[in-house]
Scaffold this active site. Structure first.
Site, short mmCIF file in Angstrom:
data_model
loop_
_atom_site.label_atom_id
_atom_site.label_comp_id
_atom_site.label_asym_id
_atom_site.label_seq_id
_atom_site.Cartn_x
_atom_site.Cartn_y
_atom_site.Cartn_z
N SER A 173 0.87 -1.27 0.04
CA SER A 173 0.06 -0.13 -0.07
C SER A 173 0.87 1.33 0.10
O SER A 173 2.12 1.18 0.28
CB SER A 173 -0.85 -0.04 1.12
OG SER A 173 -1.68 1.20 1.25
N CYS A 174 0.40 2.34 -0.35
CA CYS A 174 0.93 3.68 -0.34
C CYS A 174 0.10 4.93 -0.17
O CYS A 174 -1.04 4.71 0.62
CB CYS A 174 2.09 3.86 -1.49
SG CYS A 174 1.05 3.72 -3.24
N GLY A 175 0.10 5.92 -0.83
CA GLY A 175 -0.99 6.98 -1.09
C GLY A 175 -1.87 6.55 -2.00
O GLY A 175 -3.02 6.88 -1.70
N TRP A 223 -3.85 4.50 0.84
CA TRP A 223 -4.21 5.36 1.83
C TRP A 223 -5.32 6.40 1.43
O TRP A 223 -6.14 7.07 2.41
CB TRP A 223 -3.00 6.17 2.57
CG TRP A 223 -3.46 6.54 4.02
CD1 TRP A 223 -3.35 7.95 4.32
CD2 TRP A 223 -3.63 5.87 5.21
NE1 TRP A 223 -3.79 8.04 5.55
CE2 TRP A 223 -4.05 6.73 6.10
CE3 TRP A 223 -3.74 4.69 5.57
CZ2 TRP A 223 -4.42 6.66 7.45
CZ3 TRP A 223 -4.30 4.25 6.75
CH2 TRP A 223 -4.35 5.25 7.62
#
Length: 276
Positions: free
Chosen positions: A235-237, A264
């Site tokens: 996951s990330c932004g 996110w």
């Protein structure tokens, strides 16, 4: 014979350059805090633009970079002249930033022969090779058929069900400050913190300048984050830098990988979802 690793260096790429099945994709996007000067673009000859933020994102979604539905991806890929037997080499202008996202999209959609050029455009320029300033426009549609492998994709619903499972890992590519909730999110309306039970591996730890580090170094970096016998989720932004982690994990032999597509931007905006 297919290349055994998803990341290729400039010399491996040059071995493919005259292959009639080769399609070269520039998948460059702007960074959140840095925009590309598009007035003096330098391109690898015969590059086709793979538009992550345009035609290859679902714009009916409120989230950035949302993956297209199967039939839409298939149609857009065909419009770029991509066939089922095409060899895809993907690069970007930053080195390795958005090219892993395009790599993951094609792998999720079932295409096997897709590779990321380590170092991107800079690697080509450093060899003193000729450059162009314009993309080519394919004249014939391809016959690409998308066959999604759902094991490569996570939604918030599937991830929420798996969060307490001992058979998964969740690794977050954002900065330590954002992961720990002490640095602001670049997008408005998001909570601070991270997905429960996730670990933090900022994507830039994989990088040596514009290059992804060698396998021996990557293996050490991933210790404590991923495991060979587990389903490794990233996951990330907004799904871009998570793909860098996914690419690195695949490079060191972790084949059971997935991207949480909403990342996110979705999880941090939904107050019904748990955070730490």
């Amino acid at each position: 014979m297919p290349i055994s690793t998803p990341i290729i260096d400039i010399h491996d790429f040059l071995q493919l350059i005259n292959n009639p099945g080769l399609i070269i994709l520039d998948s460059t996007i702007d960074k959140v805090d840095q925009k590309l000067d598009k007035t003096n673009l330098q391109l690898i000859p015969n590059s086709v633009f793979f538009d992550i933020e345009g035609t290859f994102s679902e714009h009916n979604s409120p989230l950035p970079h949302t993956m297209l539905a199967r039939e839409d991806f298939e149609q857009e890929a065909r419009s770029l002249g991509i066939n089922n037997n095409s060899i895809l080499v993907i690069y970007d202008q930053w080195g390795v930033y958005s090219s892993p996202r395009a790599w993951w999209m094609f792998r999720y959609m079932g295409h096997e022969e897709v590779y990321v050029l380590n170092g991107g455009m800079e690697a080509w320029i450093n060899e003193g090779l000729p450059v162009k300033t314009d993309y080519i426009t394919p004249t014939e549609k391809g016959n690409f058929i998308a066959k999604p492998n759902n094991n490569w994709f996570e939604s918030k619903h599937t991830l929420l069900k798996k969060l307490t499972s001992p058979h998964i890992t969740v690794t977050d590519a954002r900065s330590a400050g954002r992961f720990n909730g002490i640095a602001p999110e670049p997008r408005e309306g998001l909570r601070s913190g991270h997905i429960p039970n996730s670990t933090n591996l900022p994507f830039n730890q994989l990088m040596d300048g514009t290059l992804i580090k060698p396998v021996q170094e990557l293996e050490k970096i991933y210790v404590g984050h991923t495991e060979q016998n587990k389903h490794n989720i990233f996951s990330c932004g907004s799904g871009i830098t998570a793909s860098i982690l996914a690419l690195g994990a695949y490079q060191i032999g972790h084949k059971d990988i997935a991207i949480y597509d909403g990342s996110w931007s979705e999880w941090g905006a939904d107050s019904n979802l748990p955070i730490e």
